[in-house]
Scaffold this motif. Structure first.
Motif, PDB file in Angstrom:
ATOM      1  N   GLN A   3       0.816  -1.212   0.000  1.00 55.17           N
ATOM      2  CA  GLN A   3       0.000   0.000   0.000  1.00 55.17           C
ATOM      3  C   GLN A   3       0.853   1.266   0.000  1.00 55.17           C
ATOM      4  O   GLN A   3       0.459   2.294  -0.573  1.00 55.17           O
ATOM      5  N   ARG A   4       1.998   1.213   0.639  1.00 55.26           N
ATOM      6  CA  ARG A   4       2.853   2.399   0.689  1.00 55.26           C
ATOM      7  C   ARG A   4       3.354   2.768  -0.704  1.00 55.26           C
ATOM      8  O   ARG A   4       3.336   3.936  -1.097  1.00 55.26           O
ATOM      9  N   LEU A   5       3.818   1.767  -1.447  1.00 56.01           N
ATOM     10  CA  LEU A   5       4.247   2.014  -2.819  1.00 56.01           C
ATOM     11  C   LEU A   5       3.079   2.463  -3.686  1.00 56.01           C
ATOM     12  O   LEU A   5       3.230   3.370  -4.530  1.00 56.01           O
ATOM     13  N   LYS A   6       1.901   1.875  -3.484  1.00 63.70           N
ATOM     14  CA  LYS A   6       0.721   2.281  -4.253  1.00 63.70           C
ATOM     15  C   LYS A   6       0.376   3.741  -3.985  1.00 63.70           C
ATOM     16  O   LYS A   6       0.027   4.489  -4.910  1.00 63.70           O
ATOM     17  N   SER A   7       0.481   4.154  -2.722  1.00 70.49           N
ATOM     18  CA  SER A   7       0.159   5.537  -2.379  1.00 70.49           C
ATOM     19  C   SER A   7       1.108   6.513  -3.070  1.00 70.49           C
ATOM     20  O   SER A   7       0.684   7.559  -3.577  1.00 70.49           O
ATOM     21  N   LEU A   8       2.398   6.158  -3.106  1.00 68.94           N
ATOM     22  CA  LEU A   8       3.356   7.030  -3.772  1.00 68.94           C
ATOM     23  C   LEU A   8       3.112   7.036  -5.284  1.00 68.94           C
ATOM     24  O   LEU A   8       3.196   8.088  -5.930  1.00 68.94           O
ATOM     25  N   SER A   9       2.775   5.886  -5.851  1.00 71.82           N
ATOM     26  CA  SER A   9       2.476   5.814  -7.289  1.00 71.82           C
ATOM     27  C   SER A   9       1.264   6.673  -7.643  1.00 71.82           C
ATOM     28  O   SER A   9       1.257   7.366  -8.672  1.00 71.82           O
ATOM     29  N   LEU A  10       0.243   6.637  -6.798  1.00 76.55           N
ATOM     30  CA  LEU A  10      -0.948   7.467  -7.047  1.00 76.55           C
ATOM     31  C   LEU A  10      -0.607   8.946  -6.991  1.00 76.55           C
ATOM     32  O   LEU A  10      -1.127   9.747  -7.783  1.00 76.55           O
ATOM     33  N   TRP A  11       0.268   9.323  -6.054  1.00 75.31           N
ATOM     34  CA  TRP A  11       0.703  10.719  -5.971  1.00 75.31           C
ATOM     35  C   TRP A  11       1.447  11.120  -7.239  1.00 75.31           C
ATOM     36  O   TRP A  11       1.252  12.226  -7.767  1.00 75.31           O
ATOM     37  N   LEU A  12       2.286  10.223  -7.755  1.00 78.40           N
ATOM     38  CA  LEU A  12       3.009  10.499  -8.995  1.00 78.40           C
ATOM     39  C   LEU A  12       2.041  10.646 -10.167  1.00 78.40           C
ATOM     40  O   LEU A  12       2.214  11.526 -11.027  1.00 78.40           O
ATOM     41  N   HIS A  15       0.434  14.072 -10.124  1.00 80.23           N
ATOM     42  CA  HIS A  15       1.319  15.163 -10.528  1.00 80.23           C
ATOM     43  C   HIS A  15       1.926  14.942 -11.917  1.00 80.23           C
ATOM     44  O   HIS A  15       2.763  15.738 -12.357  1.00 80.23           O
ATOM     45  N   ASP A  16       1.489  13.865 -12.581  1.00 75.22           N
ATOM     46  CA  ASP A  16       1.976  13.562 -13.926  1.00 75.22           C
ATOM     47  C   ASP A  16       3.503  13.460 -13.961  1.00 75.22           C
ATOM     48  O   ASP A  16       4.168  13.959 -14.863  1.00 75.22           O
ATOM     49  N   ASP A  17       4.052  12.807 -12.914  1.00 72.22           N
ATOM     50  CA  ASP A  17       5.503  12.631 -12.824  1.00 72.22           C
ATOM     51  C   ASP A  17       5.945  11.387 -13.587  1.00 72.22           C
ATOM     52  O   ASP A  17       5.195  10.412 -13.718  1.00 72.22           O
ATOM     53  N   VAL A  47      10.324   4.595  -8.196  1.00 67.53           N
ATOM     54  CA  VAL A  47       8.897   4.285  -8.140  1.00 67.53           C
ATOM     55  C   VAL A  47       8.225   5.022  -9.284  1.00 67.53           C
ATOM     56  O   VAL A  47       8.494   6.210  -9.515  1.00 67.53           O
ATOM     57  N   PHE A  48       7.337   4.318  -9.993  1.00 68.66           N
ATOM     58  CA  PHE A  48       6.726   4.854 -11.204  1.00 68.66           C
ATOM     59  C   PHE A  48       5.214   5.034 -11.028  1.00 68.66           C
ATOM     60  O   PHE A  48       4.595   4.349 -10.203  1.00 68.66           O
ATOM     61  N   PRO A  49       4.604   5.923 -11.801  1.00 72.50           N
ATOM     62  CA  PRO A  49       3.145   6.060 -11.726  1.00 72.50           C
ATOM     63  C   PRO A  49       2.434   4.773 -12.130  1.00 72.50           C
ATOM     64  O   PRO A  49       1.391   4.420 -11.572  1.00 72.50           O
TER      65      PRO A  49
END
Length: 364
Positions: A3-12, A15-17, A47-49
């Motif tokens: 879930q932690r990686l998923k949360s960071l991916s969603l943030w990316l 922000h279209d990172d 970590v990727f979107p």
């Protein structure tokens, strides 16, 4: 993906990172479950979107990463290999181009920023630090279990230290006894270098233990923490050798009342600054305001000092799941200092004190 990686991916995604390039050991551990101190070598988590993350680490650390549960790709390198070339080759193989890269602004060194910029010369940069702070701010059940275990061992460490006090024993001897006994209990490491100070040296909030010996009438201050499965504790207790003066008793009582006032203020939706102000008010009313020279506490978790900062101007609100220290102190150069510190978890109903060693004035 956890879930932690998923949360960071969603943030990316939001922000279209293109990707996040995470380099601090603490954040890599939080996201991956793998703790590594790479020394001068590069440790990174990409970590990727969309798509699976990749870990970059020295070749000799790959087996430990796998044992820690990392199941995705690893870019390993030895001391004769340029890890930046390996990263570039990996991203080209996945047809990943970069328009925006998120990094930890306060951690990524200028040298590594230059190396990353050389690979992606026209990208925009975004700071991922605040997002990672907010993710780490609220502890889950597994994190709380580790923090409670670390707190219990910190209590035991104080017990060991107090039991070893006698006139003539030095600060460093007390440090050695504490850490030796903890190693026998299987403790993996200390949260920070163990502090034991005696006499007037206790008036230095960040004093360094040395050859000073305990004498009758001295304050003895212990400040230490223990690491359990990557999570830290932090406790301070102050005792007196053999006999306490009236002013020592007054200083101690004032700090204890200040700490209790701060703990009582730990209610959800209370501003963090109110906790500092609650403790500071007690100390100021007793006439010792100028001798309380630091904030009342700091966040606690993977790092012994992490977000949030409990200073008087912080208007961020308490939320259940936060964990931090409360550690008011009074430091009078001619007499010595008293600090009393506990680890606190915010619950729906208030502050749960994780450390439990007695706070009554102990005269050894």
């Amino acid at each position: 993906m956890n879930q932690r990686l998923k949360s960071l991916s969603l943030w990316l995604q939001h922000h279209d990172d293109s990707f996040a390039f995470i380099t601090s050991s603490a954040n890599v551990f939080y996201l991956s479950g793998f703790w590594c101190d790479p020394h001068e070598r590069l440790l990174a988590l990409l970590v990727f979107p969309d798509g699976e993350p990749v870990l970059v680490c020295p070749q000799m650390e790959i087996a430990r990463a796998r044992r820690a549960g990392w199941g995705y790709a690893v870019i390993g390198y030895d001391d004769s290999t340029d890890p930046w070339e390996e990263i570039h080759r990996h991203l080209q193989g996945r047809a990943i181009t970069a328009n925006t890269i998120a990094v930890e602004k306060s951690h990524l060194s200028f040298a590594r920023f230059e190396q990353l910029s050389a690979l992606f010369p026209n990208v925009q940069w975004l700071d991922a630090e605040e997002t990672l702070r907010q993710l780490r701010l609220i502890k889950d059940e597994q994190e709380m279990k580790r923090l409670r275990q670390a707190a219990e061992l910190a209590d035991r460490a104080i017990e060991i230290g107090v039991s070893a006090i006698r006139p003539g024993v030095t600060e460093l001897e007390l440090v050695a006894v504490i850490e030796y006994e903890l190693k026998k209990l299987g403790v993996e490491g200390m949260s920070f270098p163990t502090t034991v100070l005696t006499g007037a040296r206790t008036a230095d909030p960040h004093g360094v233990p040395g050859s000073a010996a305990v004498a009758s009438g001295d304050f003895i201050l212990f400040d230490l923490g223990v690491i359990v499965d990557g999570y830290c504790s932090d406790i301070t207790r102050t005792v007196v050798c053999q006999t306490a003066s009236d002013e020592q008793r007054l200083i101690y009582d004032t700090v204890l009342r200040a700490q209790q006032a701060a703990i009582d203020a730990c209610r959800p939706q209370t501003a963090l600054g109110a906790i500092d102000r609650a403790a500071r008010s007690v100390i100021e009313q007793a006439g010792y305001g100028p001798y309380f020279t630091h904030r009342v506490g700091h966040g606690l978790g993977i790092e012994v000092h992490e977000h949030p900062s409990l200073h008087g101007a912080n208007e961020e609100l308490l939320v259940p799941g936060m964990v931090f220290t409360i550690e008011p102190g009074i430091y009078v150069p001619a007499i010595g200092g008293v600090r009393i510190e506990d680890d606190i978890a915010v619950t729906d109903s208030g502050g749960e004190v994780l450390t439990s060693f007695s706070k009554e004035l102990i005269i050894v």
